[in-house]
Design a protein around this motif. Structure first.
Motif, PDB file in Angstrom:
ATOM      1  N   LEU A 164      -4.910   4.218  11.288  1.00  0.00           N
ATOM      2  CA  LEU A 164      -3.853   5.091  11.797  1.00  0.00           C
ATOM      3  C   LEU A 164      -3.748   4.964  13.318  1.00  0.00           C
ATOM      4  O   LEU A 164      -2.648   4.921  13.879  1.00  0.00           O
ATOM      5  N   GLN A 165      -4.888   4.881  13.977  1.00  0.00           N
ATOM      6  CA  GLN A 165      -4.890   4.745  15.432  1.00  0.00           C
ATOM      7  C   GLN A 165      -4.210   3.440  15.841  1.00  0.00           C
ATOM      8  O   GLN A 165      -3.438   3.409  16.796  1.00  0.00           O
ATOM      9  N   ARG A 166      -4.479   2.366  15.074  1.00  0.00           N
ATOM     10  CA  ARG A 166      -3.834   1.097  15.379  1.00  0.00           C
ATOM     11  C   ARG A 166      -2.332   1.181  15.171  1.00  0.00           C
ATOM     12  O   ARG A 166      -1.558   0.606  15.944  1.00  0.00           O
ATOM     13  N   VAL A 167      -1.911   1.934  14.140  1.00  0.00           N
ATOM     14  CA  VAL A 167      -0.479   2.097  13.894  1.00  0.00           C
ATOM     15  C   VAL A 167       0.176   2.799  15.075  1.00  0.00           C
ATOM     16  O   VAL A 167       1.246   2.392  15.550  1.00  0.00           O
ATOM     17  N   LEU A 168      -0.493   3.847  15.576  1.00  0.00           N
ATOM     18  CA  LEU A 168       0.075   4.600  16.696  1.00  0.00           C
ATOM     19  C   LEU A 168       0.160   3.732  17.958  1.00  0.00           C
ATOM     20  O   LEU A 168       1.105   3.844  18.737  1.00  0.00           O
ATOM     21  N   ILE A 169      -0.840   2.858  18.136  1.00  0.00           N
ATOM     22  CA  ILE A 169      -0.795   1.960  19.286  1.00  0.00           C
ATOM     23  C   ILE A 169       0.336   0.942  19.106  1.00  0.00           C
ATOM     24  O   ILE A 169       1.064   0.632  20.049  1.00  0.00           O
ATOM     25  N   ALA A 170       0.501   0.469  17.856  1.00  0.00           N
ATOM     26  CA  ALA A 170       1.599  -0.466  17.578  1.00  0.00           C
ATOM     27  C   ALA A 170       2.947   0.182  17.883  1.00  0.00           C
ATOM     28  O   ALA A 170       3.852  -0.451  18.430  1.00  0.00           O
ATOM     29  N   ARG A 171       3.064   1.478  17.566  1.00  0.00           N
ATOM     30  CA  ARG A 171       4.315   2.184  17.851  1.00  0.00           C
ATOM     31  C   ARG A 171       4.574   2.241  19.356  1.00  0.00           C
ATOM     32  O   ARG A 171       5.674   1.974  19.837  1.00  0.00           O
ATOM     33  N   ALA A 172       3.519   2.563  20.102  1.00  0.00           N
ATOM     34  CA  ALA A 172       3.655   2.619  21.558  1.00  0.00           C
ATOM     35  C   ALA A 172       4.018   1.246  22.119  1.00  0.00           C
ATOM     36  O   ALA A 172       4.825   1.134  23.038  1.00  0.00           O
ATOM     37  N   LEU A 173       3.444   0.201  21.506  1.00  0.00           N
ATOM     38  CA  LEU A 173       3.718  -1.166  21.957  1.00  0.00           C
ATOM     39  C   LEU A 173       5.172  -1.533  21.662  1.00  0.00           C
ATOM     40  O   LEU A 173       5.843  -2.163  22.493  1.00  0.00           O
ATOM     41  N   ALA A 174       5.665  -1.115  20.498  1.00  0.00           N
ATOM     42  CA  ALA A 174       7.045  -1.418  20.126  1.00  0.00           C
ATOM     43  C   ALA A 174       8.032  -0.723  21.062  1.00  0.00           C
ATOM     44  O   ALA A 174       9.172  -1.158  21.220  1.00  0.00           O
ATOM     45  N   GLN A 175       7.595   0.353  21.681  1.00  0.00           N
ATOM     46  CA  GLN A 175       8.471   1.079  22.609  1.00  0.00           C
ATOM     47  C   GLN A 175       8.717   0.253  23.872  1.00  0.00           C
ATOM     48  O   GLN A 175       9.621   0.563  24.646  1.00  0.00           O
ATOM     49  N   ASP A 176       7.901  -0.804  24.057  1.00  0.00           N
ATOM     50  CA  ASP A 176       8.145  -1.802  25.098  1.00  0.00           C
ATOM     51  C   ASP A 176       8.254  -1.185  26.491  1.00  0.00           C
ATOM     52  O   ASP A 176       9.256  -1.304  27.174  1.00  0.00           O
TER      53      ASP A 176
END
Lengths: 238, 330
Positions: free
Chosen positions: A129-141
């Motif tokens: 879940l933590q990795r998913v949240l980081i991926a979301r932040a990363l997608a926010q570019d």
């Protein structure tokens, strides 16, 4: 006691940690930096602009956040959740363009989530879940990513895994990544910079400099926990 | 799904206390000849408005339920929770029962459909405005939810005090309203209701992106550039228009608002509001039509209170779905 007189500057491509005892104001500082809560005093600037001068949508393409609060809907799939990171760039109804999709896929690959992208959040472990949240932040570019205690509730391996991913993201994509943590020993080994909130002069700098300044030694009462500058680790006094 | 909606509409219209063959029903609407003139009248002036009211009421209530569940991040939220339905009840109760109590002030017992609708709308918007004033002071949505419940209890208490002092005839009239009905609306009232619901739907569609952001939680939504205050108001106003308008004209109808969003999520297996908003409207309309068809007790002369039917049919369905899935996620 809440820390005052905090002064630091973070460059692009750096991974930095905010450490300090419970209640000193690590999360408050981080949330203030992300404009989630109003600042108490002082000034915050991003690329020479005051934080207040950003409109909320502008800020959303400058700063992304990973918070400690749980995601409201656990029924989201990984893909849907990461896709929400593209919101600042989508149109009024939130339709994803080709560029958005590419960015989402790239973030998922970066955090090794692509194979399970259709899994729901309630099926995931804390580390996933933590990795998913980081991926979301990363997608926010964004050029800055702020994370509030990203390693809490994780085992040693996953803590290291998360921090290593953050470090490689910071170095390779030239983002400035700042997180709060209680993992002082790990931060010493992995971070480029550290901010030690000790309620005094709150030193900021490279971990080795901070060790030389004996910044970690006064963090905890020395009759309980002592810091060994040679190994960069804490030792419990019996 | 649209096909299912049309089918249910057909079934609903062709069933009722007077049995009219399906062919005649079809002919009546598509320019054919009908065996009896009275059938034509029943179909055009009773059954069609009733069926369309059911569509509007079901769709609107279901949508308001979806908006509230997402806004309050709470699977139990529905039009009743914010106290909007209770507000409408208070308005209706004041008009129906208060008119006998304060006969000096209300010189005439002017209780008809229109004044009832106005009173109930006024009541629901009074509660809605109070909740909105509180909402601007309270940041926590959980607290807002509890405040909504409290408003509901307070208005319910007022209603029971009124009921205690009122005479039997007025009480019966109020209770009849509180059973809910989709069959008492004229074409003009139906037009008014459709207008209100349409505004609510437009506001909801404009809020789709924000609703999706709210799935992450308010702070995440804020970090995505969502203007929290503005979007919360837009969603609350949409909810108030939908739930308030419908309760005013059709009475407090239970269950639909809370249950349909859950049923829809089970069917579509998504949380994306781009899909959910239209799906919930259509699904709510279908369910309301089915409940109304059932309430007619086809081939008999009796009509059950719609409120009882929605609960009797719907409650067990939701329980069954949740027991099967073992969790209530939203």
């Amino acid at each position: 006691m809440v820390a005052e007189d905090i002064d630091f500057t973070l460059e692009q491509g750096e991974l930095a940690a905010i450490v300090g005892i419970n209640g000193i104001g690590k999360s408050t500082l981080l949330r203030t930096l992300g404009k989630i809560q109003p600042k108490l005093a002082g000034g915050i600037e991003y690329s020479d602009r005051h934080l207040e001068s950003f409109r909320s949508l502008e800020l959303a393409s400058e700063i992304s956040m990973v918070l400690t609060e749980p995601v409201a809907s656990k029924n989201l799939t990984i893909w849907e959740l990461v896709a929400l990171g593209r919101q600042p760039y989508t149109n009024w109804i939130g339709a994803l363009s080709e560029k958005d999709r590419k960015s989402i896929t790239a973030s998922l690959q970066r955090l090794e989530l692509e194979e399970m992208k259709h899994k729901k959040c309630y099926e995931l472990s804390d580390g996933q879940l933590q990795r998913v949240l980081i991926a979301r932040a990363l997608a926010q570019d964004t050029s800055v990513i702020l994370l509030d205690e990203p390693t809490t509730h994780l085992d040693l391996y996953h803590k290291v895994q998360i921090l290593k991913v953050l470090k490689s993201i910071a170095h390779q994509t030239k983002k400035a990544i700042l997180f709060t943590s209680h993992e002082i020993e790990m931060a010493i080994q992995l971070c480029d910079k550290m901010l030690v909130l000790d309620g005094g002069d709150n030193p900021f700098g490279q971990p080795c400099e901070l060790i030389e300044q004996r910044a970690f030694e006064k963090l905890f009462p020395s009759d309980t926990v002592s810091f060994n500058p040679m190994t960069g680790s804490f030792r419990i006094e019996k | 799904m649209l096909l299912a909606l049309v089918l249910c509409l057909g079934i609903n219209i062709s069933s009722g206390s007077v049995s009219i063959p399906f062919e005649d029903t079809f002919n009546a609407f598509f320019g054919g000849t009908v065996q009896k003139d009275s059938w034509q009248y029943i179909l055009w002036n009773y059954r069609l408005p009733k069926a369309l009211t059911a569509v509007v009421v079901g769709g609107g209530l279901a949508l308001s339920g979806l908006l509230m569940q997402t806004l309050f991040r709470n699977p139990l939220a529905g039009p009743f929770v914010l106290g909007i339905s209770s507000g409408a009840s208070l308005g209706a109760a004041l008009l129906i029962m208060g008119s006998s109590l304060f006969s000096g002030i209300f010189a005439f017992g002017l209780v008809n459909d229109v004044s009832l609708a106005i009173a109930a709308s006024a009541g629901s918007f009074f509660v809605l405005l109070s909740v909105m004033v509180v909402a601007s002071k309270v940041k926590d949505t959980m607290a807002l939810l509890i405040i909504g419940l409290m408003f509901g209890s307070i208005t319910a208490a007022f209603v029971s005090v009124l009921a205690y002092f009122t005479d039997a005839e007025k009480l019966q009239q109020y209770i009849y309203w509180s059973y809910g009905s989709v069959g008492n609306l004229s074409w003009r009232q139906l037009g008014l209701l459709s207008g209100i619901v349409l505004i609510g739907i437009v506001l909801s569609v404009l809020s789709i992106k924000v609703l999706n952001a709210f799935l992450l939680g308010e702070n995440y939504a804020k970090s995505l550039g969502v203007n929290l205050k503005k979007s919360r108001y837009a969603i609350i106003i949409a909810t108030g228009l939908l739930a308030g308008g419908i309760t005013a004209l059709a009475g407090p109808i239970a269950f639909i608002g809370m249950a349909v969003p859950h049923l829809t999520r089970q069917i579509f297996n998504t949380t994306n509001h781009t899909v959910l908003v239209p799906a919930v409207v259509i699904y709510g309309a279908i369910l309301m039509l089915l409940c109304d068809t059932f309430a007619q007790l086809p081939t008999s002369a009796y009509v059950l209170p719609i409120n009882a039917v929605t609960s009797i049919i719907g409650g067990p369905v939701v329980i069954w779905l949740l027991v099967r899935k073992r969790k209530m996620v939203f």
